[in-house]
Write a protein that holds these residues in place. Structure first.
Motif, PDB file in Angstrom:
ATOM      1  N   PRO A   1       0.733  -1.239  -0.107  1.00 32.11           N
ATOM      2  CA  PRO A   1      -0.125   0.162  -0.164  1.00 32.11           C
ATOM      3  C   PRO A   1       0.888   1.270   0.114  1.00 32.11           C
ATOM      4  CG  PRO A   1      -0.935  -1.614   1.377  1.00 32.11           C
ATOM      5  CD  PRO A   1       0.331  -2.151   0.997  1.00 32.11           C
ATOM      6  N   GLU A   2       0.540   2.313  -0.612  1.00 33.07           N
ATOM      7  CA  GLU A   2       1.296   3.413  -0.905  1.00 33.07           C
ATOM      8  C   GLU A   2       1.651   4.186   0.352  1.00 33.07           C
ATOM      9  OE1 GLU A   2       1.158   7.642  -3.502  1.00 33.07           O
ATOM     10  OE2 GLU A   2      -0.507   6.509  -3.538  1.00 33.07           O
ATOM     11  N   ASP A   3       0.520   4.199   1.214  1.00 31.25           N
ATOM     12  CA  ASP A   3       0.805   4.785   2.512  1.00 31.25           C
ATOM     13  C   ASP A   3       2.006   4.258   3.472  1.00 31.25           C
ATOM     14  OD1 ASP A   3      -0.867   2.758   3.020  1.00 31.25           O
ATOM     15  OD2 ASP A   3      -1.720   3.716   4.708  1.00 31.25           O
ATOM     16  N   VAL A   4       2.051   2.815   3.262  1.00 32.79           N
ATOM     17  CA  VAL A   4       3.106   2.030   4.012  1.00 32.79           C
ATOM     18  C   VAL A   4       4.495   2.297   3.162  1.00 32.79           C
ATOM     19  CG1 VAL A   4       3.686  -0.309   4.482  1.00 32.79           C
ATOM     20  CG2 VAL A   4       1.244   0.455   4.704  1.00 32.79           C
ATOM     21  N   TYR A   5       4.155   2.548   2.093  1.00 29.58           N
ATOM     22  CA  TYR A   5       5.658   2.427   1.239  1.00 29.58           C
ATOM     23  C   TYR A   5       6.398   3.934   1.760  1.00 29.58           C
ATOM     24  CZ  TYR A   5       8.975   2.715  -2.770  1.00 29.58           C
ATOM     25  OH  TYR A   5       9.929   2.838  -3.417  1.00 29.58           O
ATOM     26  N   LEU A   6       5.573   4.904   1.673  1.00 35.19           N
ATOM     27  CA  LEU A   6       6.049   6.193   1.992  1.00 35.19           C
ATOM     28  C   LEU A   6       6.651   6.250   3.375  1.00 35.19           C
ATOM     29  CD1 LEU A   6       3.059   8.405   0.081  1.00 35.19           C
ATOM     30  CD2 LEU A   6       5.523   7.905  -0.689  1.00 35.19           C
ATOM     31  N   LYS A   7       6.117   5.662   4.152  1.00 32.13           N
ATOM     32  CA  LYS A   7       6.577   5.661   5.512  1.00 32.13           C
ATOM     33  C   LYS A   7       8.190   5.583   5.934  1.00 32.13           C
ATOM     34  CE  LYS A   7       5.465   3.243   9.873  1.00 32.13           C
ATOM     35  NZ  LYS A   7       4.545   2.192  10.444  1.00 32.13           N
TER      36      LYS A   7
END
Length: 330
Positions: A306-312
């Motif tokens: 998921p993008e939000d997890v990746y950006l973290k």
């Protein structure tokens, strides 16, 4: 804002921190002590004699002087990040402390592996650690390594190898590699393993007298592989291997390189199951005998994070957190 990163940086990761800071229009500099080497053979010989008879490492002293001279040239810093604090004398760290309003360190080795004197740690305003056990034991702030590579979809890659691994020499890893290769050969998988380090020459010499199967490609070398070449090796493999050192519980850079390039990971690090990006589809945690390694893991498609997890886990987020950039600028 003026920020300086001080590190040994053997593998070349720390340069990306400075690059990310400069992208934020911060006046950032990197003092890389690995660049300080012997000027000639005479200096190398003198240091060898000094270490044996005087218990004094002239090369280490030269490097610490280089750091202090560099800081004098750069002038007072708003923040200084010191990686590898164990490599510095207490007196040198005290001098570095005077050159900055805020002194930070990030420990990407466990204290069981690389001890750091408490008197040194007391000099830092903030201590981050990648190691889950150390954060619980000593109250450090937990922080993983970061994604520094640009994102590349697995859909535009055409790997020819099933598994790739590059590592610095370590007895525990080499012993496990021998066990793992037997299982890889049973499954008729193609793989490439590169072990880098001064002690690797012993294995390289032994291999001259061994018949190596065509699909087994293990390289022992004392010569370091250029950091810039690593993405090409990764692109050519379906899966990346990551093996821990003894007393290591944090996540290596291999995990985050795999995330950037949408590669599956095989690892012996059981702690990886505790992270929000963990998926058994993408990450296989090996048992002690490697018997749970199967073809199905290689054959199933990669599951996007998921993008939000990746950006973290990106370097941009990492630098914001380490240097407290938003609060520092407010």
């Amino acid at each position: 804002m003026k920020i300086c990163v001080i590190s040994y940086d053997f593998w070349g990761y720390d340069q990306y921190i400075v690059g990310a800071l400069r992208a934020k229009r911060i006046n950032a500099h990197h003092i890389k002590i690995a660049d300080v080497t012997y000027a000639n053979f005479s200096e190398r010989a003198t240091n060898a004699v000094s270490k044996i008879f005087l218990n004094k490492n002239l090369k280490a002293e030269k490097r610490q002087k280089f750091v202090l001279d560099s800081l004098e040239t750069l002038g007072h810093q708003d923040q200084i990040l010191v990686l590898n604090p164990d490599t510095f004398d207490l007196s040198t760290l005290k001098q570095i402390r005077k050159c900055s309003d805020r002194l930070i360190t990030y420990l990407y080795d466990s204290l069981d592996r690389i001890p750091v004197d408490q008197n040194k740690l007391n000099l830092f305003d903030k201590i981050f650690s990648f190691d889950s056990i150390d954060t619980q034991r000593y109250g450090f702030e937990k922080l993983t390594n970061y994604i520094y590579l640009p994102h590349i979809s697995c859909n535009i890659q055409n790997p020819e190898t099933d598994l790739f691994y590059i590592t610095s020499y370590d007895q525990k890893r080499v012993a496990f590699i021998k066990l793992l290769t037997k299982r890889l050969l049973e499954l008729q998988l193609r793989f490439q393993i590169m072990v880098i380090g001064k002690k690797s020459w012993k294995h390289q010499f032994k291999n001259l007298f061994m018949a190596i199967p065509e699909n087994l490609h293990i390289v022992f070398s004392a010569k370091k592989v250029s950091h810039k070449k690593l993405p090409e090796y990764y692109k050519n493999s379906r899966v990346l291997l990551d093996l821990t050192r003894e007393n290591q519980y944090g996540l290596s850079f291999r995990i985050f390189e795999a995330m950037a390039m949408e590669k599956k990971i095989i690892t012996d690090n059981k702690m990886i199951r505790n992270y929000d990006f963990y998926s058994p589809n993408n990450i296989l945690v090996l048992n002690e005998t490697c018997s749970n390694l199967s073809l199905s893991f290689f054959e199933s498609p990669y599951e996007k994070i998921p993008e939000d997890v990746y950006l973290k886990y990106t370097l941009e987020n990492w630098t914001d957190r380490v240097f407290d950039i938003y609060n520092y600028n407010s």
